[in-house]
Enzyme design. Sequence first.
Site, PDB file in Angstrom:
ATOM      1  CG  ASP A   2       2.441  -2.017   9.492  1.00  0.00           C
ATOM      2  OD1 ASP A   2       2.444  -0.780   9.358  1.00  0.00           O
ATOM      3  OD2 ASP A   2       2.624  -2.578   8.477  1.00  0.00           O
TER       4      ASP A   2
ATOM      5  CG  HIS B 140       7.761   4.686   6.793  1.00  0.00           C
ATOM      6  ND1 HIS B 140       7.480   4.411   5.592  1.00  0.00           N
ATOM      7  CD2 HIS B 140       6.682   3.971   7.653  1.00  0.00           C
ATOM      8  CE1 HIS B 140       6.434   3.737   5.471  1.00  0.00           C
ATOM      9  NE2 HIS B 140       5.783   3.575   6.645  1.00  0.00           N
TER      10      HIS B 140
END
Length: 313
Positions: free
Chosen positions: A151, A224
């Site tokens: 992330d 995403h």
Amino acid sequence: MTIDIPEPQALGTPITHSAIFIVANVNPGSEAAEKVKGWCGDIAGLVRSVGKRVPSGNLSCICGFSSGAWDRLFDGPRPAALHDFREFGVEGRLAVSTPGDLLLHIRAEQMDLCFELATQLMSALDGAVTVTDEVQGFRYFDMRSIIGFVDGTENPVGRKAVDFTIVGDEDPSFSGGSYVLVQKYLHNMTAWNQLSVEAQEKVIGRTKLSDIELDDEAKPSNSHSALTTITKDGEEVKILRDNMPFGRPGAGEFGTYFIGYARSPEPLEQMLENMFVGKPPGNYDRLLDFSTAVTGTLFFVPSADLLDELAER
């Protein structure tokens, strides 16, 4: 016109091993409001006092205020782009707006430091606020989210991080500040883990093990990474993410606390529109088939200098 930027709050602190996120509402009445205002001048001192006990712990705290809280607490001008959180999406796939006047983003290498500072900060606010959400986050292996992917890979660094996150001469009264959007996501890990690694990679748009972005030919338009890449006038506009995993395995709760800092709410809101509405509409973020946003609030983070001064406003 070029101005000297006041000292920002600790946005540039590297991602730590632990964090606590607290969202609270200011209680009714003038006494509660005055207590919160006075507390603004105490935050930096409390961070120093607790952090000095473990200098290597990299303790920091960022404090932000919602639009409604700003109007209630402080006289004078207000941040130009500050407004209530805007909801995006449709029923069943919605970026919800939830209450919150104050945000505390507490970070350190050790949870005991975060815990002690949170305790001291909340003790100083006793009777003045009501906590609406509190999350303890942790670093998961090599900066991965609960769903197993790294992330924050595309976070800006150095001078670019400042350029993309810190208000400048577009709003001189609030230079050195930043806007921050927070959302708590819960993940359906049973459904997610039923996907093959290849299928998961197409949802995210990156390889799982090596964290390499998929080629444009292989990356779906509803992945995403495709929908959270924001461009304006042909140039990519970045935000600074400091997301943290959280969870309670015994309760079957697995989540990501999303926290994004930017110079303006615009790229943050464009990202949510792309994800929840779709680009084009209907081509929404496939990750939302496995992740549900259960909170959402927008705050303004004043500069460190202004935060001290707010006690007198």
